[in-house]
Design an enzyme around this catalytic site. Structure first.
Site, PDB file in Angstrom:
ATOM      1  N   GLU A 108       0.838  -1.210   0.000  1.00 20.49           N
ATOM      2  CA  GLU A 108       0.000   0.000   0.000  1.00 20.49           C
ATOM      3  C   GLU A 108       0.867   1.252   0.000  1.00 20.49           C
ATOM      4  O   GLU A 108       0.420   2.323   0.412  1.00 20.49           O
ATOM      5  CB  GLU A 108      -0.967   0.008   1.188  1.00 20.49           C
ATOM      6  CG  GLU A 108      -1.547  -1.334   1.609  1.00 20.49           C
ATOM      7  CD  GLU A 108      -2.281  -2.068   0.497  1.00 20.49           C
ATOM      8  OE1 GLU A 108      -2.463  -1.488  -0.582  1.00 20.49           O
ATOM      9  OE2 GLU A 108      -2.675  -3.233   0.695  1.00 20.49           O
TER      10      GLU A 108
ATOM     11  N   ASP B 196      -1.699  -1.579  -9.573  1.00 16.42           N
ATOM     12  CA  ASP B 196      -1.995  -2.970  -9.249  1.00 16.42           C
ATOM     13  C   ASP B 196      -2.131  -3.745 -10.553  1.00 16.42           C
ATOM     14  O   ASP B 196      -2.882  -3.331 -11.456  1.00 16.42           O
ATOM     15  CB  ASP B 196      -3.303  -3.081  -8.460  1.00 16.42           C
ATOM     16  CG  ASP B 196      -3.110  -2.746  -6.986  1.00 16.42           C
ATOM     17  OD1 ASP B 196      -1.968  -2.820  -6.505  1.00 16.42           O
ATOM     18  OD2 ASP B 196      -4.113  -2.406  -6.332  1.00 16.42           O
TER      19      ASP B 196
END
Length: 536
Positions: A197, A359
């Site tokens: 993250e 991602d």
């Protein structure tokens, strides 16, 4: 490598972070959440490998970074999950045949798409079993050895590290396990670490350097709010005081793909993710292809995004229209990076680097046309004054960079970790911290065990790591499959505490331990002593 960059004005570094939490349930005949892996295989990983092969066939130069998390790599190598994926593909092929017949007479607008899905699933099965012999790790390694992919790792189970900054032994254990897993699976040591993250706190670099990791990626504001004003903004890395480099995420290229308001994937002609025949077809028709009769996504989606408010008011998806749009979007993406570099070149005394991290599962799974976008971006870059490169390429060209310490930051909503610690999920941390303390206590009490006790201690260490995955608090925050996320955290804590109590009572149940080892079987070389204060 850098000799080929001399006639280029700037570098563009595409970074795809591929990660899924460890989900493996042999104790059930089928398990809904295992489909996360199957969907990503069918829609992202296999299509991306086809993109790489297509670029290779046409001699298009491409170079990028892929971060493949240790949990995902472990699942890709797992024989049990490989068998289940093949069974899943066969079931989807059976549904595809049924859909071809159904749409021919009942829904002719979808018939061409049903044929497309039948071909897609058949190709996935053939590629997976015959071309790759189930071994996608080998294929990613092939492109790494060819120089197209730089493989980096992330922490062992994708723990959001800022929430554990009071436990240096735990951070060390997460990174050590990840590096060892990467070396064992890919046969090479990683040079970069993807911070889960993008979660960073000042001083984290001190845990990174001892493992030979040379760089990590930060959010834009982590760089821009560093303790010394960054001379090149996010278009050149900073060197932390200990020499580990940090590259900043470019905001413009991020927004172009990530934004739910004006990002490319939101174009109305692209395939809609949410409307799926798993919810449209009658129960007696679709139930054999879902999990325990629950309505779930099947991957058969016949509609374009069109109406974003009303699922029932969408228009049918048109493949040819979407193809034209993805060519236009890839061209626009490249042109805007060219314009960025043109402006930056007049302001910098070195070539700028534009870092574009995403991602991996966004491409193909969420954005169906995403892999084609990646392919066309690289084809476009090859025709410009940009060069596709990696952070290591940049460091080879410019080994000396401004020294500064980034600011606390993450990606996600608001950019300071709020997604992973708020009222919906903060309850987990007091328990996670307690099991870390107990794990450290076990290492002190049992510093040199062997046999059954060592197995129990190693499994305890696995359970501690598995409980820390950032996916669980993320799911609790976003409200998707909350019961499963809660159960996973509680189960790993329970497993750890059971082992802890068993060791305290000097009664370790061999049968129970063996079952747990077989179920949560990742990190075969784990050493519980890594949670010790003096380890390494």
């Amino acid at each position: 490598m850098i000799d080929s960059y001399t006639d280029k004005k700037g570098l563009i570094s595409m970074v795809l972070h591929a990660h899924l939490p460890f989900v493996r349930h042999p104790e059930y005949e089928s398990f809904l959440e295992e489909s996360w892996l199957f969907e990503a295989l069918s829609e992202t990983y296999l299509p991306l490998l086809r993109v790489f092969r297509s670029l290779e066939k046409d001699s298009v130069p491409f170079r990028m970074v892929m971060s493949i998390s240790p949990t995902l790599a472990s699942m890709l190598k797992d024989d049990f999950l490989q068998e289940r994926y093949i069974a899943h593909l066969n079931k989807m092929l059976e549904l595809a045949e049924k859909e071809v017949e159904f749409t021919k007479t009942n829904e002719p607008e979808s018939h061409e798409l049903a044929l497309m899905y039948r071909e897609l699933f058949a190709r996935n099965l053939k590629d997976y079993t015959e071309v790759y012999d189930r071994n996608l790790i080998r294929e990613f390694s092939y492109f790494h050895k060819k120089g197209n992919l730089e493989l980096m790792t992330t922490t062992a189970t994708h723990a959001f590290l800022p929430c554990f900054r009071e436990y240096p032994e735990m951070i060390k254990a997460q990174i050590l396990t990840a590096v060892e897993s990467h070396d064992r699976i890919f046969g090479v040591m990683p040079d970069g670490l993807w911070l889960p993250e993008c979660g960073y706190f000042p001083g984290l670099e001190e845990f990174i350097k001892p493992f030979g990791l040379r760089y990590f990626v930060s959010s834009s504001h982590g760089i821009l709010y560093a303790d010394d004003r960054p001379e090149y903004g996010v278009y050149g890395p900073l060197s932390c005081p200990n020499g580990v480099h940090v590259f900043g995420r470019d905001k413009a290229s991020s927004r172009a793909v990530w934004s739910t308001e004006d990002g490319y994937p939101g174009n109305e002609v692209y395939r809609d993710f949410y409307r799926d025949i798993g919810f449209d077809r009658p129960r007696d028709y679709i139930d054999p292809y879902t999990n325990a009769g629950n309505r779930v996504n099947t991957g058969f989606k016949y509609y374009a995004i069109t109406d974003k408010e009303d699922l029932g008011n969408k228009k049918f998806y048109d493949i040819s229209v979407a193809e034209k749009q993805v060519l236009a979007d890839a061209g626009d993406f490249v042109q805007k990076r060219v314009e960025q570099v043109e402006v930056l070149s007049g302001l910098m005394d070195r070539k700028p680097v534009i870092l574009c991290p995403y991602d991996a599962e966004l491409f193909g799974h969420w954005w169906f046309e995403g892999p084609r976008f990646i392919e066309e971006v690289f084809r476009g870059i090859a025709k410009t004054e940009l060069v596709a490169a990696t952070p290591l390429d940049y460091l080879e060209m410019y080994p000396h960079n401004q020294k500064a310490t980034p600011a606390f930051s993450s990606w996600g909503d608001k950019g300071y970790g709020q997604v992973w610690i708020d009222g919906s999920n903060d309850w987990i941390y007091r328990h996670l911290h307690k099991v870390i303390e107990r794990m450290m206590e076990l290492v002190e009490r049992y510093p040199d065990e062997s046999g059954l006790k060592e197995r129990a201690l190693n499994q305890a260490a696995r359970e501690v790591l598995l409980s820390q995955a950032s996916d669980w608090p993320f799911i609790m925050k976003t409200g998707t499959t909350v019961p499963y996320a809660v159960k996973r955290v509680k189960t790993h804590i329970h497993n750890f505490n059971f082992i802890y109590d068993s060791l305290c009572r000097n009664v370790v149940k061999t049968e129970w331990l063996t079952k747990l080892e077989k179920r949560n079987n990742l990190f075969p070389g784990i050493n519980y002593r890594m949670f010790g204060k003096e380890y390494l």
